[in-house]
Motif scaffolding. Structure first.
Motif, PDB file in Angstrom:
ATOM      1  N   ASP A 150       0.810  -1.215   0.000  1.00 44.05           N
ATOM      2  CA  ASP A 150       0.000   0.000   0.000  1.00 44.05           C
ATOM      3  C   ASP A 150       0.846   1.268   0.000  1.00 44.05           C
ATOM      4  O   ASP A 150       0.462   2.307   0.539  1.00 44.05           O
ATOM      5  CB  ASP A 150      -0.976   0.004   1.190  1.00 44.05           C
ATOM      6  N   SER A 151       2.007   1.186  -0.640  1.00 43.93           N
ATOM      7  CA  SER A 151       2.818   2.381  -0.871  1.00 43.93           C
ATOM      8  C   SER A 151       3.645   2.150  -2.123  1.00 43.93           C
ATOM      9  O   SER A 151       3.856   1.001  -2.544  1.00 43.93           O
ATOM     10  CB  SER A 151       3.745   2.676   0.310  1.00 43.93           C
ATOM     11  N   VAL A 152       4.105   3.232  -2.723  1.00 45.66           N
ATOM     12  CA  VAL A 152       4.944   3.116  -3.915  1.00 45.66           C
ATOM     13  C   VAL A 152       6.202   2.322  -3.591  1.00 45.66           C
ATOM     14  O   VAL A 152       6.642   1.463  -4.369  1.00 45.66           O
ATOM     15  CB  VAL A 152       5.298   4.515  -4.460  1.00 45.66           C
ATOM     16  N   GLU A 153       6.769   2.583  -2.417  1.00 44.77           N
ATOM     17  CA  GLU A 153       8.001   1.897  -2.030  1.00 44.77           C
ATOM     18  C   GLU A 153       7.777   0.397  -1.857  1.00 44.77           C
ATOM     19  O   GLU A 153       8.610  -0.431  -2.265  1.00 44.77           O
ATOM     20  CB  GLU A 153       8.549   2.506  -0.739  1.00 44.77           C
ATOM     21  N   GLU A 154       6.650   0.011  -1.240  1.00 40.61           N
ATOM     22  CA  GLU A 154       6.383  -1.411  -1.051  1.00 40.61           C
ATOM     23  C   GLU A 154       6.175  -2.125  -2.378  1.00 40.61           C
ATOM     24  O   GLU A 154       6.621  -3.263  -2.556  1.00 40.61           O
ATOM     25  CB  GLU A 154       5.155  -1.601  -0.157  1.00 40.61           C
ATOM     26  N   VAL A 155       5.492  -1.467  -3.310  1.00 38.83           N
ATOM     27  CA  VAL A 155       5.298  -2.064  -4.628  1.00 38.83           C
ATOM     28  C   VAL A 155       6.643  -2.296  -5.294  1.00 38.83           C
ATOM     29  O   VAL A 155       6.932  -3.379  -5.825  1.00 38.83           O
ATOM     30  CB  VAL A 155       4.395  -1.178  -5.508  1.00 38.83           C
ATOM     31  N   TRP A 156       7.492  -1.285  -5.267  1.00 39.97           N
ATOM     32  CA  TRP A 156       8.785  -1.392  -5.953  1.00 39.97           C
ATOM     33  C   TRP A 156       9.667  -2.443  -5.294  1.00 39.97           C
ATOM     34  O   TRP A 156      10.240  -3.313  -5.963  1.00 39.97           O
ATOM     35  CB  TRP A 156       9.474  -0.032  -5.964  1.00 39.97           C
ATOM     36  N   GLN A 157       9.774  -2.386  -3.991  1.00 36.84           N
ATOM     37  CA  GLN A 157      10.643  -3.326  -3.289  1.00 36.84           C
ATOM     38  C   GLN A 157      10.102  -4.750  -3.385  1.00 36.84           C
ATOM     39  O   GLN A 157      10.867  -5.709  -3.546  1.00 36.84           O
ATOM     40  CB  GLN A 157      10.785  -2.896  -1.829  1.00 36.84           C
ATOM     41  N   GLY A 158       8.770  -4.881  -3.302  1.00 30.11           N
ATOM     42  CA  GLY A 158       8.167  -6.207  -3.387  1.00 30.11           C
ATOM     43  C   GLY A 158       8.383  -6.857  -4.739  1.00 30.11           C
ATOM     44  O   GLY A 158       8.744  -8.041  -4.829  1.00 30.11           O
ATOM     45  N   MET A 159       8.176  -6.095  -5.815  1.00 30.31           N
ATOM     46  CA  MET A 159       8.388  -6.642  -7.156  1.00 30.31           C
ATOM     47  C   MET A 159       9.858  -6.945  -7.399  1.00 30.31           C
ATOM     48  O   MET A 159      10.208  -7.993  -7.967  1.00 30.31           O
ATOM     49  CB  MET A 159       7.878  -5.662  -8.218  1.00 30.31           C
ATOM     50  N   SER A 160      10.735  -6.062  -6.969  1.00 32.96           N
ATOM     51  CA  SER A 160      12.176  -6.267  -7.172  1.00 32.96           C
ATOM     52  C   SER A 160      12.634  -7.550  -6.488  1.00 32.96           C
ATOM     53  O   SER A 160      13.389  -8.343  -7.068  1.00 32.96           O
ATOM     54  CB  SER A 160      12.964  -5.072  -6.636  1.00 32.96           C
ATOM     55  N   ALA A 161      12.176  -7.754  -5.255  1.00 36.67           N
ATOM     56  CA  ALA A 161      12.573  -8.956  -4.522  1.00 36.67           C
ATOM     57  C   ALA A 161      11.985 -10.208  -5.158  1.00 36.67           C
ATOM     58  O   ALA A 161      12.659 -11.240  -5.296  1.00 36.67           O
ATOM     59  CB  ALA A 161      12.123  -8.841  -3.063  1.00 36.67           C
ATOM     60  N   SER A 246     -11.855  -1.116  -7.748  1.00 33.09           N
ATOM     61  CA  SER A 246     -12.319  -1.576  -6.440  1.00 33.09           C
ATOM     62  C   SER A 246     -11.913  -3.017  -6.155  1.00 33.09           C
ATOM     63  O   SER A 246     -12.172  -3.537  -5.064  1.00 33.09           O
ATOM     64  CB  SER A 246     -13.841  -1.443  -6.343  1.00 33.09           C
ATOM     65  N   SER A 247     -11.275  -3.663  -7.121  1.00 34.41           N
ATOM     66  CA  SER A 247     -10.846  -5.048  -6.964  1.00 34.41           C
ATOM     67  C   SER A 247      -9.577  -5.118  -6.114  1.00 34.41           C
ATOM     68  O   SER A 247      -8.700  -4.251  -6.223  1.00 34.41           O
ATOM     69  CB  SER A 247     -10.571  -5.670  -8.340  1.00 34.41           C
ATOM     70  N   PRO A 248      -9.451  -6.149  -5.268  1.00 32.80           N
ATOM     71  CA  PRO A 248      -8.202  -6.304  -4.509  1.00 32.80           C
ATOM     72  C   PRO A 248      -6.995  -6.582  -5.394  1.00 32.80           C
ATOM     73  O   PRO A 248      -5.855  -6.465  -4.952  1.00 32.80           O
ATOM     74  CB  PRO A 248      -8.491  -7.504  -3.592  1.00 32.80           C
ATOM     75  N   TYR A 249      -7.242  -6.943  -6.643  1.00 34.67           N
ATOM     76  CA  TYR A 249      -6.146  -7.224  -7.569  1.00 34.67           C
ATOM     77  C   TYR A 249      -5.661  -5.975  -8.304  1.00 34.67           C
ATOM     78  O   TYR A 249      -4.665  -6.038  -9.024  1.00 34.67           O
ATOM     79  CB  TYR A 249      -6.569  -8.278  -8.594  1.00 34.67           C
ATOM     80  N   PHE A 250      -6.357  -4.857  -8.139  1.00 32.71           N
ATOM     81  CA  PHE A 250      -5.930  -3.635  -8.824  1.00 32.71           C
ATOM     82  C   PHE A 250      -4.684  -3.108  -8.119  1.00 32.71           C
ATOM     83  O   PHE A 250      -4.685  -2.904  -6.909  1.00 32.71           O
ATOM     84  CB  PHE A 250      -7.040  -2.586  -8.800  1.00 32.71           C
ATOM     85  N   PRO A 251      -3.596  -2.879  -8.865  1.00 32.51           N
ATOM     86  CA  PRO A 251      -2.327  -2.509  -8.212  1.00 32.51           C
ATOM     87  C   PRO A 251      -2.390  -1.146  -7.538  1.00 32.51           C
ATOM     88  O   PRO A 251      -3.142  -0.256  -7.961  1.00 32.51           O
ATOM     89  CB  PRO A 251      -1.325  -2.509  -9.371  1.00 32.51           C
ATOM     90  N   TYR A 252      -1.580  -0.980  -6.496  1.00 29.60           N
ATOM     91  CA  TYR A 252      -1.548   0.289  -5.774  1.00 29.60           C
ATOM     92  C   TYR A 252      -1.046   1.415  -6.670  1.00 29.60           C
ATOM     93  O   TYR A 252      -1.532   2.540  -6.609  1.00 29.60           O
ATOM     94  CB  TYR A 252      -0.658   0.169  -4.533  1.00 29.60           C
TER      95      TYR A 252
END
Length: 370
Positions: A150-161, A246-252
């Motif tokens: 639920d943040s730009v940083e989490e998206v980036w770090q999560g995908m990178s890892a 509104s879907s839980p699958y829609f990216p942050y």
């Protein structure tokens, strides 16, 4: 090729007073066709046709937000989906032009942590979807915990890892296999080499340089709160449409392979800036937009660097498509004819008939695929 690219902008003054072909102008065959599809609820969005950088026709249809009954307007920002890859490819090619990145260099030259065989895939192979990196192009495989980012940083770090845990799918350079993840890796390279976040680099060196003043990578809360940003309406099994945001699958937030939001006018600015030498030197524009990997037989199609080159009769058409839940988009640039055709939709109903008609009217060659 270089002269044609320059002509997209360079002849705008000379074109003043030229009559636009009636079928492409207001009230013409193209507008009537799109209006009929919109009336049948087969299209919601904006179409824009321009010649020599000047809009000839701009029309918007449908609703950006059904809950608030907010109409789509020409300035409404719509999710570009995979047209975002064109932005990423320009960012990478800018770094190539500067000498900071080499197309033949392995990705491991710029990024740490990837398995040795993955790290051996080159920048060129990532750009042309021939690297074998990441998940298959059409897959439901998702990173663990993605719903909770639920943040730009989490998206980036999560995908990178997550991408560093995936094996190579095939030897680099042995086949074409469309890869969203490969373009995320390219975004990582942009960030690592430039010293900026991927999003900031694109804002400063693509959006700002092209004059795309309202384009950005909006977060999910911003998309749901801003009436100037279109919600994405995905087709359901019963034929109804549901708000995909509104879907839980829609990216942050979007990133290097999808999720930049742009108006049709800003996408025209991107096209004219790219082919007019304001984003890349024209020699590098030619490199990026020329096909390198055959992808389709009829009409002939070739993938370049975030660009698809299609040959229709004697005409080159370069651009990209974008699709997904509640998204169906297309950018076509006709460098030798001086036309640009933009189709942005917040439905996932195909826009192919609209694209085919624009191509036919610009080139005089019928290319309808059904």
């Amino acid at each position: 090729m270089f002269g044609a690219a320059a002509g997209l902008l360079g002849t705008a003054g000379a074109a003043t007073g030229e009559p636009s072909p009636g079928d492409l102008g207001p009230g013409g065959r193209f507008e009537r066709f799109v209006a009929a599809r919109a009336a049948a609820d087969q299209f919601s969005g904006t179409v824009l046709l321009a010649r020599h950088g000047r809009p000839v026709l701009t029309r918007s249809y449908g609703l950006a937000n059904r809950d608030g009954n907010v109409p789509i307007r020409p300035e409404t920002r719509i999710d570009l989906a995979s047209i975002t890859k064109s932005l990423t490819a320009v960012a990478v090619t800018q770094l190539v032009e500067r000498g900071a990145v080499a197309c033949h260099a392995p990705l491991g030259t710029y990024l740490d942590g990837y398995p040795a065989d993955v790290a051996g895939a080159t920048v060129h192979q990532l750009l042309t979807h021939t690297a074998g990196v990441g998940r298959p192009g059409l897959t439901n495989q998702r990173p663990p915990g993605e719903d909770a980012w639920d943040s730009v940083e989490e998206v980036w770090q999560g995908m990178s890892a997550y991408l560093r845990t995936l094996p190579l799918r095939f030897p680099p350079g042995t086949r074409f296999d469309y890869s969203n993840d490969g373009y995320f890796v390219l975004g990582e390279i942009v960030a690592a080499v430039s010293g900026q976040t991927y999003h900031d680099y694109v804002r400063r060196h693509v959006f700002a340089r092209a004059g795309m003043s309202t384009s950005d990578f909006f977060t999910r809360p911003r998309i749901r709160a801003d009436a100037g940003i279109a919600r994405a309406y995905a087709t359901q099994p019963d034929g109804s449409r549901a708000d995909a945001t509104s879907s839980p699958y829609f990216p942050y937030v979007g990133g290097p392979f999808t999720g930049a939001f742009c108006s049709a006018g800003d996408l025209l600015r991107f096209a004219t800036a790219l082919h007019g030498g304001r984003l890349l030197d024209l020699a590098y524009t030619a490199v990026a937009t020329s096909g390198k990997q055959a992808t389709g037989p009829q009409p002939p199609q070739f993938y370049g660097y975030g660009q698809v080159e299609t040959i229709i009769g004697t005409h080159r058409v370069v651009g990209h498509t974008g699709s997904g839940a509640g998204r169906a988009n297309n950018l076509d640039v006709f460098p030798d004819a001086g036309w640009v055709a933009v189709v942005l939709s917040n439905y996932d109903t195909t826009v192919r008939p609209i694209v085919d008609l624009a191509r036919e009217l610009v080139t005089g060659v019928r290319t309808a695929t059904g």
